[in-house]
Structures are given as C-alpha cells and as structure tokens.
Design a protein around this motif. Sequence first.
Motif, PDB file in Angstrom:
ATOM      1  N   GLU A 102     -10.482  17.014  24.475  1.00 14.48           N
ATOM      2  CA  GLU A 102      -9.635  15.869  24.188  1.00 14.48           C
ATOM      3  C   GLU A 102      -8.492  16.326  23.286  1.00 14.48           C
ATOM      4  O   GLU A 102      -8.706  17.101  22.347  1.00 14.48           O
ATOM      5  CB  GLU A 102     -10.425  14.767  23.477  1.00 14.48           C
ATOM      6  CG  GLU A 102     -11.560  14.176  24.289  1.00 14.48           C
ATOM      7  CD  GLU A 102     -12.371  13.159  23.489  1.00 14.48           C
ATOM      8  OE1 GLU A 102     -12.004  12.919  22.307  1.00 14.48           O
ATOM      9  OE2 GLU A 102     -13.347  12.628  24.033  1.00 14.48           O
ATOM     10  N   ARG A 141      -9.504  22.659  32.975  1.00 13.20           N
ATOM     11  CA  ARG A 141      -9.955  21.512  32.182  1.00 13.20           C
ATOM     12  C   ARG A 141      -9.855  21.760  30.680  1.00 13.20           C
ATOM     13  O   ARG A 141     -10.074  20.847  29.884  1.00 13.20           O
ATOM     14  CB  ARG A 141     -11.395  21.146  32.551  1.00 13.20           C
ATOM     15  CG  ARG A 141     -12.461  22.124  32.074  1.00 13.20           C
ATOM     16  CD  ARG A 141     -13.838  21.555  32.318  1.00 13.20           C
ATOM     17  NE  ARG A 141     -14.892  22.402  31.769  1.00 13.20           N
ATOM     18  CZ  ARG A 141     -16.149  22.021  31.603  1.00 13.20           C
ATOM     19  NH1 ARG A 141     -16.511  20.797  31.961  1.00 13.20           N
ATOM     20  NH2 ARG A 141     -17.043  22.837  31.101  1.00 13.20           N
ATOM     21  N   GLU A 194     -15.876  19.726  27.602  1.00 17.46           N
ATOM     22  CA  GLU A 194     -14.779  18.784  27.801  1.00 17.46           C
ATOM     23  C   GLU A 194     -13.831  18.806  26.595  1.00 17.46           C
ATOM     24  O   GLU A 194     -14.270  18.959  25.453  1.00 17.46           O
ATOM     25  CB  GLU A 194     -15.309  17.371  28.028  1.00 17.46           C
ATOM     26  CG  GLU A 194     -16.057  17.190  29.331  1.00 17.46           C
ATOM     27  CD  GLU A 194     -15.172  17.432  30.547  1.00 17.46           C
ATOM     28  OE1 GLU A 194     -13.983  17.021  30.497  1.00 17.46           O
ATOM     29  OE2 GLU A 194     -15.652  18.024  31.530  1.00 17.46           O
ATOM     30  N   SER A 216     -20.611  20.196  26.712  1.00 16.95           N
ATOM     31  CA  SER A 216     -20.060  20.056  28.054  1.00 16.95           C
ATOM     32  C   SER A 216     -18.789  20.877  28.285  1.00 16.95           C
ATOM     33  O   SER A 216     -18.420  21.138  29.429  1.00 16.95           O
ATOM     34  CB  SER A 216     -19.744  18.580  28.329  1.00 16.95           C
ATOM     35  OG  SER A 216     -18.669  18.140  27.495  1.00 16.95           O
TER      36      SER A 216
END
Length: 340
Positions: free
Chosen positions: A138, A110, A136, A134
């Motif tokens: 982008e 990820r 995450e 998190s």
Amino acid sequence: MDSIDLEVLKTSAAWIASGRRCELITVIKTWGSSPRPIGATLAICEDGTVIGSVSGGCIEDDLIARVRNEGISRTVPDIVSYGITADEAHRFGLPCGGTIELSIEPLSARSRIAELLERLERHELVQRRVDLHSGEVELSRAAPGAQLQISEQAMVTIHGPRWRLLIIGAGQLSRFLAQIALAMDYSVIVCDPREEYRAGWHVDGVQLVHEMPDDVVIDMKLDRRSAVVALTHDPKLDDLALMEALKSDAFYVGTIGSRLNNSKRRERLLEFDLTPEQLARLHGPIGLYIGSKTPSEIAISILAEMTAIKNGVPTNLIVPHAAAPTKAGDAVCVVDSGAV
C-alpha cells in the motif's frame, strides 16, 4: 545525481519491467555499531548484480553467493539476521556482538515500485507499507518526520525528500550545493529574483523560483527538517530572508561572507525584531573549516556543517569556518564575488 534510495528503486523498476527476478533488501534493525543505518537499501537481481548497500560489503557478498547458488525463490518477504554470534560478527565485518536485521522482499509488478517512483518525481514524501505475510503493498502520503516501522504484520518504509533546503542566490556555488544536497535526500529550492543570475542556471530536480527570498521563506513554513543557506552577498536579498528563517524552526540557517561582513550583518539583524538567542542560531562564516577554496569544496564544507547539526553532533566537536585559524585577522575565500 540520485540518492542511493532512488538508484535502488530505479534499478529495481528496470529489472521488474524487463521480467527479471529481483529482491529488495532493507536494514530494519541494528544492535551495537553498524556500517549502514536503519532504512538503508540494496536490490539484488537473479544474476547476482547488486545496487545499493546494507553493510561494509561482507553481507552483500553472502547475499550474492546465496542468489547465485540458490536463485531467487521467495514469494513473500522474509526477515533475516546477521552477526548474532561473535564469529558471525567477525565474518560479516560487524563489531563483535553486533547484529543487523534485514527484510528481504521479492519484487514484482505488485510491489508498486514504478508507481512509487512516479510519486517521488512529484516530490511527494511517500509511505510504503508491505504486508509481511502476503507481500501486498500500500502506498500513501507520509507525515513529516515519519520513520521506518516494523511489526509482525507489516513493514512501513519512508521514501522521498526527507529534508528541505532553500538556497538563496543562483550562482556557481549554489549549483554545486544543490547537486550534492539532492544526493543527500534534500528537496532543493533555489531562489533568486535577479533575472541575470537565473538565466542559464539549471540543475535537474531543483526548483528555481524568482520571488523575493523572505516571501519564499514565509511560504515554505520552515520546520525542523528545513535548512536555509544565503549566498547572494546582497543584504537586500539575504537579510530579510535570514530574519524570517531565524524565527522559524529550521534546523540550520547559514550565510556566506567574511568575518567582517558577518559581523556587520549581525549588527543589522539586531536592528530588526530578532532576539540575541535567535541571532545566535546564524552560522556565518558558513561551513566547516576544511581549507576550502573552490566552489565544490565550499559546498562540501557547508553540507558537512549542516549534516553535523542535523545529526546532533556536540558543538565542541564541530569546527566551523568561523572558528578557523586566520592570518592577518581574517582569511577570505572568494567565490561568486564573495567570501565564505
């Protein structure tokens, strides 16, 4: 030759693909003197193997020891500091009172490292945003001049060719110059309309074009992160391109040749619509004076001068080849049938 940034990313991608746990460490802040700049990266694998650098070596040793003793257990990014106290500064090879702050990010599929590398292969300038809570990620296209940003919520890093270099002339010197420039995070274009010079000229990662150099200069829309180096010794190829480059925002414009040849070139360029101020931006004879004689040494000399200009080194601290001591009026260094 890869830049350190690319080596770190490629190695990280290989570790992730093989199922090995690893972390990406990034310098995000420094106080006082620091061995490595903001944005410097290092990747560490679960067995303690490292690629890249964030200090002179002592912080790397500490990171390796922690991984070998404790393993890699982070699931989200962490911010750590080294050298807050004088004792720590001494221990980690930092100047007394110096501090370096690092982001330590656990990597996995990820993390989108493979996708980032694909975009870099297309010569994109990419912004990578990591949510610090998190993990995450982008990815998006970065604006020219973008820099690393850090907040309580996210870290944004910039990857890809931050600088552009146009080399006019495909020869032995341009080969060395292009190879070293690639390793210094430049996107490199070599332009030579002469088919006999282009034949057999190749450097992985470098775009070779055959258009007239002045057209290429105009099409590139040179900005303050661009440099132009003319190496053909042919006024029909060099002069018009130099004229356009000197009117642009390019931070560096240089040309090969002896003092005599450069003096004649300046006279020719003044006959065009250049101002004396624009002409004064021309670096020639090109490069810093380091006693260079071979193509590889001259390439280092050129990039040393470019780096000094790019980094804002005061003019009085730069000794260009044009100011070098000479014997019998004008020292000449022959390269590709020409002179520095």
